[in-house]
Structure formats: structure tokens, C-alpha cells
Write a protein that holds these residues in place. Sequence first.
Motif, PDB file in Angstrom:
ATOM      1  N   LEU A 129       0.839  -1.199   0.000  1.00 44.30           N
ATOM      2  CA  LEU A 129       0.000   0.000   0.000  1.00 44.30           C
ATOM      3  C   LEU A 129       0.878   1.254   0.000  1.00 44.30           C
ATOM      4  O   LEU A 129       0.577   2.239  -0.688  1.00 44.30           O
ATOM      5  CB  LEU A 129      -0.921  -0.002   1.220  1.00 44.30           C
ATOM      6  N   TYR A 130       1.960   1.205   0.745  1.00 38.41           N
ATOM      7  CA  TYR A 130       2.917   2.318   0.791  1.00 38.41           C
ATOM      8  C   TYR A 130       3.488   2.587  -0.607  1.00 38.41           C
ATOM      9  O   TYR A 130       3.615   3.743  -1.033  1.00 38.41           O
ATOM     10  CB  TYR A 130       4.025   1.957   1.778  1.00 38.41           C
ATOM     11  N   PHE A 131       3.808   1.523  -1.334  1.00 41.56           N
ATOM     12  CA  PHE A 131       4.294   1.672  -2.707  1.00 41.56           C
ATOM     13  C   PHE A 131       3.213   2.285  -3.603  1.00 41.56           C
ATOM     14  O   PHE A 131       3.501   3.150  -4.434  1.00 41.56           O
ATOM     15  CB  PHE A 131       4.724   0.311  -3.263  1.00 41.56           C
ATOM     16  N   LYS A 132       1.971   1.834  -3.439  1.00 43.54           N
ATOM     17  CA  LYS A 132       0.877   2.370  -4.256  1.00 43.54           C
ATOM     18  C   LYS A 132       0.694   3.864  -4.029  1.00 43.54           C
ATOM     19  O   LYS A 132       0.424   4.624  -4.968  1.00 43.54           O
ATOM     20  CB  LYS A 132      -0.430   1.638  -3.926  1.00 43.54           C
ATOM     21  N   VAL A 133       0.838   4.290  -2.778  1.00 46.46           N
ATOM     22  CA  VAL A 133       0.661   5.704  -2.437  1.00 46.46           C
ATOM     23  C   VAL A 133       1.744   6.564  -3.086  1.00 46.46           C
ATOM     24  O   VAL A 133       1.481   7.684  -3.539  1.00 46.46           O
ATOM     25  CB  VAL A 133       0.671   5.885  -0.901  1.00 46.46           C
TER      26      VAL A 133
END
Length: 240
Positions: A215-219
Motif C-alpha cells: 500500500l505504501y508503494f501504491k501511495v
Amino acid sequence: MLVSTPAVVLSSKRYRDSDLIVTCFTRNFGRVSYILKGILKSRKGKLRPAFFQPFTLLDLEANHKDNRSLQYIKEARISHPLNSLHSDQIKRAIALFLSEVLYATLKVEEKQDDLFDYIETTIKWFETHETYASFHIVFLLELTKYLGFYPDVDINHDYFDLVEGRSANRDTGLYSVSGENLTVLKEILGIKFDRDKEVYLSMIQKRNLLDMILLYFKVHLDGFKEPKSLTVLNEVFADP
């Protein structure tokens, strides 16, 4: 122009009946895609499909031409054999997953020595070590240093804001991390592959932390999607 460069294989896809399109992250040119014509039907050529498995470390001689989307490999040599990585079921699943993440994130077609050194060094470490259950998690967290959004975590704060990439003193909403996930993140940040330290994580902790990292990468990365190989990785770690 004939060039030479070390490379890491990120992706290998069948094209037509007998060709492969291989994408590599190279030391000298960044991300480069190559077309290998006839490699799947030829038994006499110097290039073998086995050379182009995910995470394989190669020395390439290739023909590069400006403004051409697919380049041509003249010769390829395995620079560091990865016997356990390609034979061990769990290591193979981790390599497939991480190579898919790298394929999605490494878009720059230019030299990036520090990033290449990091990837090459950690692959070699992975090959030679038997304790590696959290390798993919540590790999992704360390990768964020080179991508520009390494977590800035303060041990005295009870929240972490995924959007800002740093600790917070209050719940900031949907992208706020706290509780066990934050505790585990604090424990695992800063672990180096050359140290004999392993943080034990249960299957649930590992899955939750990995979901948070993705999720951190997606953000922070436009267009980043959940890797298709994540399902296989979770199944492998779920096996007794």
C-alpha cells in the motif's frame, strides 16, 4: 553500438511462437528490454531460455540503438550461479515476487550504480543464506531508500502516516498505521542483510506487514499495482 554491461533479469515473456522479450535492469543503462528471436526453438544457439529466469545475474554483450524499444543480445553469461534460488520453492516464489515489483518500479533508462549494487548484493546474499523468511520485506523497505520514500519512523510516536512517509502523533485517517503493524515495522527497519539478525514474524504478521508495504508503494508510485505473484507467495508461506 556494441555494449557490455552486468544485468539482473526482471521479466521474461514469450512472444509469438519462439521468441522471448526479456527486461533487465542493467548497471550501465538502467532498464532495458531485449528481444531474443528463435530462442525457444533453437538448440544450437549460445543463448538459452534458462539464462533469463527472474533475478538471474548476467554479463551481457548487446547491440543497443537509440530510439529502438527492443535491443538485441549478442552474448549472455551467468556471472553468479543461483542454484538454490532457482531450485528452492520458497526462494523461487520470493524471487518471482520481487522481480515483478522491480519490473513495475524501475522505469529509468539510465545508469544507477548504487541501486544496481544494492540489488546485486542482496541477490547474492539471498542465494547463500538459509534464514530468509523476511527477506522480501526487508528488501522492499531498503529499496525505498533508492526510490526516495524510505520510512522516517520515530520510536516515540504511536502512528505512521503512509502518505507523508513519517511518524505522526495522531491518527491521520485511512493511510495511518498503528498498533502491531507499526511495532513490527519499527523492529524490522534498519536490519541489514550482512548481519545475523532475524526478526521472527508469524504468518499473519508477515502478510499484514507486506500488505502495508505494498500500500505504501501504491501511495508513492503512480500506477503501481499489487503484483500478480503475491497470491503464489502467500500460498507458499501458508504451507505447513
